[in-house]
Design an enzyme around this catalytic site. Structure first.
Site, PDB file in Angstrom:
ATOM      1  N   ALA A  74       0.879  -1.104   0.053  1.00 55.43           N
ATOM      2  CA  ALA A  74      -0.036  -0.015  -0.329  1.00 55.43           C
ATOM      3  C   ALA A  74       0.812   1.270  -0.046  1.00 55.43           C
ATOM      4  CB  ALA A  74      -0.974  -0.005   1.321  1.00 55.43           C
ATOM      5  N   THR A  75       2.031   1.327   0.618  1.00 59.71           N
ATOM      6  CA  THR A  75       2.998   2.556   0.550  1.00 59.71           C
ATOM      7  C   THR A  75       3.357   2.763  -0.934  1.00 59.71           C
ATOM      8  OG1 THR A  75       3.990   1.795   2.637  1.00 59.71           O
ATOM      9  CG2 THR A  75       5.210   3.213   1.299  1.00 59.71           C
ATOM     10  N   ASN A 154      -5.900   3.107  10.624  1.00 62.00           N
ATOM     11  CA  ASN A 154      -5.090   2.136  11.241  1.00 62.00           C
ATOM     12  C   ASN A 154      -4.752   1.981  12.782  1.00 62.00           C
ATOM     13  OD1 ASN A 154      -3.652   4.471   9.815  1.00 62.00           O
ATOM     14  ND2 ASN A 154      -1.974   3.616  11.116  1.00 62.00           N
ATOM     15  N   GLN A 182      -6.184  -0.923   5.315  1.00 60.35           N
ATOM     16  CA  GLN A 182      -6.847  -1.529   6.444  1.00 60.35           C
ATOM     17  C   GLN A 182      -8.333  -2.069   6.153  1.00 60.35           C
ATOM     18  OE1 GLN A 182      -5.494  -2.265   9.488  1.00 60.35           O
ATOM     19  NE2 GLN A 182      -3.735  -1.108   9.390  1.00 60.35           N
ATOM     20  N   HIS A 204      -0.901  -7.988   3.419  1.00 61.01           N
ATOM     21  CA  HIS A 204      -0.186  -8.532   4.813  1.00 61.01           C
ATOM     22  C   HIS A 204      -1.230  -8.080   5.960  1.00 61.01           C
ATOM     23  CE1 HIS A 204       1.825  -5.032   6.521  1.00 61.01           C
ATOM     24  NE2 HIS A 204       1.979  -4.663   5.319  1.00 61.01           N
ATOM     25  N   THR A 243       9.594  -7.214 -12.908  1.00 62.00           N
ATOM     26  CA  THR A 243       8.942  -8.513 -13.103  1.00 62.00           C
ATOM     27  C   THR A 243       8.036  -8.879 -12.123  1.00 62.00           C
ATOM     28  OG1 THR A 243      11.200  -9.204 -14.123  1.00 62.00           O
ATOM     29  CG2 THR A 243       9.825 -10.934 -13.311  1.00 62.00           C
ATOM     30  N   CYS A 329       1.577   8.987  24.355  1.00 62.83           N
ATOM     31  CA  CYS A 329       2.502   8.506  25.688  1.00 62.83           C
ATOM     32  C   CYS A 329       2.958   9.692  26.102  1.00 62.83           C
ATOM     33  CB  CYS A 329       3.444   7.673  25.276  1.00 62.83           C
ATOM     34  SG  CYS A 329       2.883   6.000  24.825  1.00 62.83           S
TER      35      CYS A 329
HETATM   36  C1  LIG Z   1      -0.220  -0.755   6.750  1.00 58.84           C
HETATM   37  C2  LIG Z   1      -0.667   0.398   6.120  1.00 58.84           C
HETATM   38  C3  LIG Z   1      -0.154   1.022   5.020  1.00 58.84           C
HETATM   39  C4  LIG Z   1       1.224   0.320   4.375  1.00 58.84           C
HETATM   40  O1  LIG Z   1       0.994  -0.732   3.516  1.00 58.84           O
HETATM   41  P1  LIG Z   1       2.386  -1.587   3.106  1.00 58.84           P
HETATM   42  O2  LIG Z   1       1.700  -2.610   2.460  1.00 58.84           O
HETATM   43  O3  LIG Z   1       2.849  -2.111   4.429  1.00 58.84           O
HETATM   44  O4  LIG Z   1       3.332  -0.761   2.330  1.00 58.84           O
HETATM   45  C5  LIG Z   1      -0.755   2.341   4.234  1.00 58.84           C
HETATM   46  N1  LIG Z   1      -1.888   2.401   4.719  1.00 58.84           N
HETATM   47  C6  LIG Z   1      -2.413   2.011   5.632  1.00 58.84           C
HETATM   48  C7  LIG Z   1      -3.851   2.725   6.404  1.00 58.84           C
HETATM   49  C8  LIG Z   1      -1.992   1.011   6.382  1.00 58.84           C
HETATM   50  O5  LIG Z   1      -2.462   0.473   7.596  1.00 58.84           O
END
Ligand SMILES: *Cc1c(COP(=O)(O)O)cnc(C)c1O
Length: 388
Positions: A74-75, A154, A182, A204, A243, A329
């Site tokens: 997602a990044t 998240n 998420q 993931h 690839t 915190c």
């Molecule tokens: C985990 C997360 C990402 C990053 O995803 P990756 O696949 O680890 O790069 C981006 N946005 C949100 C909201 C996330 O929870």
């Protein structure tokens, strides 16, 4: 085997489902072909596997397979969407709108674009984490090219009203991107019904492999242009060269298949467990819920705890529960969460906070142990804190 901590950090990542691993394994060894090799069986096998995964993922969000662009997660999908739109549409306008509670994978590409001369508006959210639709609509200008709003947060799990946002973007003729890292596999997503133009996905967070995700890029009504951010062999319709990582793509497909098969039973099961944990924790004096009480991911719970240092609480729970601080915190080592800050509870920012993320493998016995241990730890930390 020694006892390992109970895992409740499923918003960070999840354990991969064995069924996903099983589907992936042959593609590391005997079916290792490059899906772009068109002259032999090895390539055809890879291509067929990628095609099947692409169809499963496309069906899951109601788009066509050629609108799915595989990325490393997602990044990368967020970077591709935001920078790719900025680069493709800058002659039409240089203004982008997003929100203060977005993930850094959205905020940081936006900051980068600001350094190049784009203007970005980071809108605030309501105290419950929801966006203000009227404020969004008022903030769209003739030079606005993109609105980026996450599907599910998240930290606090808040679910944004995608369909309503989509309507506003359609009316104002701006491109709508959503980070659904998420949300995918946990809630219903439909890019047509919600008028989404770009959707970032990852495997993931729902018991799939790390290092694989996708960007949905709308190809009709309207066709959205994206400037590639990786140049090379021209894979993925020239939008993302490199690839194709066949085993990860196969795993991603299987992940989506399983998550969607179980979406209703799992969301019911996880929300029941979460509600039980929530009820027990909120029963304690000085424990407050962060985020919207109902419009939230089924497996999410985020609480602030008065009179307790978040880092001290996590330390007390370390061997027992694996989870993360929310995190607001007081401890000098932990930066306050930009999400909790954006909720505007100034008074609560000094409190400790905990983020719980339940997953497919979270059991009811685990939730009982967790609530008992947390209640004990809060009580003993408060007793030892003379200031309380
Ligand atoms: C985990 C997360 C990402 C990053 O995803 P990756 O696949 O680890 O790069 C981006 N946005 C949100 C909201 C996330 O929870």
């Amino acid at each position: 085997m020694s006892q390992r901590p109970i895992y409740l950090d499923n918003h960070a990542t999840t354990a991969m489902d064995e069924r996903v691993l099983e589907a992936m394994l042959p593609y590391f060894t005997e079916h290792f072909g490059n899906p772009s090799s068109i002259n032999h069986l090895y390539g055809w096998e890879g291509e067929a596997a990628v095609k099947k995964a692409r169809e499963t993922i496309a069906n899951g969000i109601n788009c066509s397979p050629e609108e799915i662009v595989f990325t490393s997660g997602a990044t990368e999908a967020n970077n591709l969407a935001i920078k790719g739109i900025a680069e493709a549409y800058f002659s039409q306008g240089q203004h982008i709108i997003t929100f203060q509670t977005e993930h850094n994978a959205v905020l940081d590409p936006c900051k980068y674009l600001e350094s190049l001369g784009f203007e970005v508006t980071y809108l605030p959210v309501e105290k419950n984490g929801l966006i203000d639709l009227e404020l969004l609509e008022k903030s769209i200008r003739p030079e606005t090219i993109l609105v980026s709003v996450m599907a599910a947060n998240n930290e606090i799990g808040v679910l944004q009203p995608l369909k309503e946002i989509g309507k506003i973007c359609q009316k104002k003729a701006v491109i709508f991107h959503s980070d659904a890292a998420q949300a995918i596999g946990k809630i219903h997503l439909d890019v047509k019904e919600m008028n989404i133009h770009l959707l970032s996905l990852t495997a993931h967070k729902i018991h799939g492999p790390k290092g694989i995700g996708a960007l949905y890029v709308r190809r009709r009504n309207p066709r959205v242009n994206i400037a590639p951010q990786l140049h090379g062999g021209g894979q993925e319709k020239n939008i993302r060269s490199g690839t194709l990582y066949t085993p990860q793509i196969v795993g991603f497909g299987k992940t989506i298949e399983l998550a969607l098969e179980e979406i209703e039973t799992e969301s019911k099961r996880q929300s029941e467990l979460r509600n039980r944990l929530q009820k027990q924790l909120l029963n304690i004096e000085g424990v407050y819920l962060n985020g919207h009480p109902t419009q939230r991911l089924p497996g999410n719970l985020n609480v602030s705890i008065e009179g307790v240092d978040g880092a001290a609480l996590l330390l007390a729970l370390q061997g027992i529960i694996a989870l993360s601080s929310g995190s607001a915190c007081t401890s000098t080592t932990t930066k306050p969460s930009h999400v909790l800050k954006a909720l505007g509870h100034e008074d609560k920012l000094a409190y400790g906070s905990l983020r719980f993320g339940l997953g497919r493998f979270t059991t009811s016995q685990e939730i009982d142990i967790v609530s008992e241990k947390i209640i004990d730890s809060i009580n003993s930390l408060r007793k030892s804190n003379i200031n309380y």
